[in-house]
Design a protein around this motif. Structure first.
Motif, PDB file in Angstrom:
ATOM      1  N   ALA A  79      36.705  33.444  30.279  1.00  0.00           N
ATOM      2  CA  ALA A  79      36.373  34.852  30.515  1.00  0.00           C
ATOM      3  C   ALA A  79      37.006  35.333  31.819  1.00  0.00           C
ATOM      4  O   ALA A  79      37.529  36.440  31.896  1.00  0.00           O
ATOM      5  CB  ALA A  79      34.863  35.034  30.551  1.00  0.00           C
ATOM      6  N   ARG A  80      36.988  34.468  32.839  1.00  0.00           N
ATOM      7  CA  ARG A  80      37.584  34.838  34.122  1.00  0.00           C
ATOM      8  C   ARG A  80      39.093  34.995  34.001  1.00  0.00           C
ATOM      9  O   ARG A  80      39.678  35.939  34.529  1.00  0.00           O
ATOM     10  CB  ARG A  80      37.245  33.814  35.207  1.00  0.00           C
ATOM     11  CG  ARG A  80      37.677  34.315  36.582  1.00  0.00           C
ATOM     12  CD  ARG A  80      37.550  33.322  37.679  1.00  0.00           C
ATOM     13  NE  ARG A  80      37.800  33.919  38.968  1.00  0.00           N
ATOM     14  CZ  ARG A  80      38.950  34.486  39.344  1.00  0.00           C
ATOM     15  NH1 ARG A  80      39.965  34.576  38.519  1.00  0.00           N
ATOM     16  NH2 ARG A  80      39.086  35.004  40.556  1.00  0.00           N
ATOM     17  N   ALA A  81      39.741  34.071  33.293  1.00  0.00           N
ATOM     18  CA  ALA A  81      41.192  34.153  33.101  1.00  0.00           C
ATOM     19  C   ALA A  81      41.563  35.422  32.337  1.00  0.00           C
ATOM     20  O   ALA A  81      42.550  36.105  32.686  1.00  0.00           O
ATOM     21  CB  ALA A  81      41.699  32.913  32.371  1.00  0.00           C
ATOM     22  N   GLU A  82      40.778  35.774  31.317  1.00  0.00           N
ATOM     23  CA  GLU A  82      41.045  36.995  30.549  1.00  0.00           C
ATOM     24  C   GLU A  82      40.835  38.236  31.430  1.00  0.00           C
ATOM     25  O   GLU A  82      41.641  39.167  31.392  1.00  0.00           O
ATOM     26  CB  GLU A  82      40.138  37.061  29.323  1.00  0.00           C
ATOM     27  CG  GLU A  82      40.185  38.369  28.573  1.00  0.00           C
ATOM     28  CD  GLU A  82      41.576  38.812  28.131  1.00  0.00           C
ATOM     29  OE1 GLU A  82      41.823  40.031  28.104  1.00  0.00           O
ATOM     30  OE2 GLU A  82      42.428  37.950  27.835  1.00  0.00           O
ATOM     31  N   ALA A  83      39.773  38.245  32.208  1.00  0.00           N
ATOM     32  CA  ALA A  83      39.504  39.385  33.091  1.00  0.00           C
ATOM     33  C   ALA A  83      40.601  39.529  34.145  1.00  0.00           C
ATOM     34  O   ALA A  83      41.034  40.640  34.461  1.00  0.00           O
ATOM     35  CB  ALA A  83      38.138  39.231  33.756  1.00  0.00           C
ATOM     36  N   GLU A  84      41.078  38.428  34.683  1.00  0.00           N
ATOM     37  CA  GLU A  84      42.143  38.462  35.678  1.00  0.00           C
ATOM     38  C   GLU A  84      43.442  38.991  35.070  1.00  0.00           C
ATOM     39  O   GLU A  84      44.144  39.817  35.670  1.00  0.00           O
ATOM     40  CB  GLU A  84      42.354  37.068  36.259  1.00  0.00           C
ATOM     41  CG  GLU A  84      43.193  37.050  37.502  1.00  0.00           C
ATOM     42  CD  GLU A  84      43.116  35.715  38.224  1.00  0.00           C
ATOM     43  OE1 GLU A  84      43.533  35.701  39.392  1.00  0.00           O
ATOM     44  OE2 GLU A  84      42.660  34.716  37.654  1.00  0.00           O
ATOM     45  N   SER A  85      43.737  38.548  33.855  1.00  0.00           N
ATOM     46  CA  SER A  85      44.934  39.011  33.161  1.00  0.00           C
ATOM     47  C   SER A  85      44.837  40.513  32.859  1.00  0.00           C
ATOM     48  O   SER A  85      45.796  41.264  33.067  1.00  0.00           O
ATOM     49  CB  SER A  85      45.118  38.209  31.872  1.00  0.00           C
ATOM     50  OG  SER A  85      46.180  38.701  31.125  1.00  0.00           O
ATOM     51  N   ALA A  86      43.678  40.955  32.375  1.00  0.00           N
ATOM     52  CA  ALA A  86      43.481  42.374  32.051  1.00  0.00           C
ATOM     53  C   ALA A  86      43.548  43.226  33.314  1.00  0.00           C
ATOM     54  O   ALA A  86      44.100  44.328  33.300  1.00  0.00           O
ATOM     55  CB  ALA A  86      42.150  42.564  31.336  1.00  0.00           C
ATOM     56  N   HIS A  87      43.009  42.721  34.417  1.00  0.00           N
ATOM     57  CA  HIS A  87      43.067  43.443  35.697  1.00  0.00           C
ATOM     58  C   HIS A  87      44.516  43.609  36.149  1.00  0.00           C
ATOM     59  O   HIS A  87      44.933  44.708  36.555  1.00  0.00           O
ATOM     60  CB  HIS A  87      42.240  42.686  36.750  1.00  0.00           C
ATOM     61  CG  HIS A  87      42.286  43.303  38.103  1.00  0.00           C
ATOM     62  ND1 HIS A  87      42.987  42.732  39.139  1.00  0.00           N
ATOM     63  CD2 HIS A  87      41.753  44.453  38.585  1.00  0.00           C
ATOM     64  CE1 HIS A  87      42.863  43.499  40.203  1.00  0.00           C
ATOM     65  NE2 HIS A  87      42.122  44.546  39.897  1.00  0.00           N
ATOM     66  N   SER A  88      45.290  42.549  36.053  1.00  0.00           N
ATOM     67  CA  SER A  88      46.704  42.618  36.447  1.00  0.00           C
ATOM     68  C   SER A  88      47.472  43.603  35.573  1.00  0.00           C
ATOM     69  O   SER A  88      48.299  44.373  36.080  1.00  0.00           O
ATOM     70  CB  SER A  88      47.348  41.233  36.352  1.00  0.00           C
ATOM     71  OG  SER A  88      46.794  40.380  37.304  1.00  0.00           O
ATOM     72  N   ARG A  89      47.203  43.582  34.265  1.00  0.00           N
ATOM     73  CA  ARG A  89      47.869  44.519  33.340  1.00  0.00           C
ATOM     74  C   ARG A  89      47.534  45.959  33.707  1.00  0.00           C
ATOM     75  O   ARG A  89      48.412  46.819  33.740  1.00  0.00           O
ATOM     76  CB  ARG A  89      47.466  44.245  31.892  1.00  0.00           C
ATOM     77  CG  ARG A  89      48.269  43.210  31.182  1.00  0.00           C
ATOM     78  CD  ARG A  89      48.038  43.224  29.664  1.00  0.00           C
ATOM     79  NE  ARG A  89      46.632  43.273  29.284  1.00  0.00           N
ATOM     80  CZ  ARG A  89      45.851  42.206  29.124  1.00  0.00           C
ATOM     81  NH1 ARG A  89      46.340  40.997  29.326  1.00  0.00           N
ATOM     82  NH2 ARG A  89      44.595  42.342  28.774  1.00  0.00           N
TER      83      ARG A  89
END
Length: 161
Positions: free
Chosen positions: A70-80
């Motif tokens: 969940a953290r990796a997905e949130a970090e990726s979405a934040h960067s996008r």
């Protein structure tokens, strides 16, 4: 007497900005509105993703597999979201329109008023340009657009055919 640059300070190149007429700004409003809407959405999305990341980081103890994903997905979405915001901001700035507040959807469009730099104030939630301000005014200052239109330099008549 020439001013000396502070040692180590880099001089930023001067940039000439386009000064708009009221007519030109009016014609560009649908495009400016589209970009400003995107900027607002990307900004809010990036803040939301950052909030999710902060909540995940505040959890006590080690993260389990599900929380790590969940953290990796949130970090990726934040960067996008931040990248999309930066791209939309660059598109707006390439037009010499400057974002003042992404949440409120306020942007500034430069024009000439009495040989001074002034700004049409674009508000995402208004249908038309309704206010303007001089560059020296406080950011909160809003003057009625009718005052800007009385100056022939701010709204030159179109050449007649």
């Amino acid at each position: 007497m020439r001013r000396r640059r502070r040692s180590g300070a880099k001089q930023r190149p001067m940039r000439v900005i386009r000064l708009w007429t009221y007519s030109q700004a009016g014609k560009a409003l649908p495009y400016i509105r589209s970009i400003t809407t995107s900027l607002r959405q990307h900004w809010l999305d990036a803040r939301n993703r950052k909030s999710i990341l902060d909540r995940l980081d505040k959890r006590s103890g080690p993260l389990n597999r599900e929380a790590l994903l969940a953290r990796a997905e949130a970090e990726s979405a934040h960067s996008r979201a931040e990248e999309e915001f930066s791209q939309a901001l660059q598109e707006l700035m390439n037009m010499d329109v400057f974002l003042l507040d992404p949440v409120q959807g306020v942007a500034l469009i430069p024009f000439n008023k009495e040989n001074n730099l002034a700004w049409f104030v674009f508000d995402l939630f208004d249908n038309d340009l309704k206010t303007w301000r001089f560059h020296e005014d406080t950011l909160e200052t809003r003057r009625p657009i009718s005052e800007a239109l009385t100056d022939p330099l701010a709204n030159p008549s179109e050449p007649r055919a």
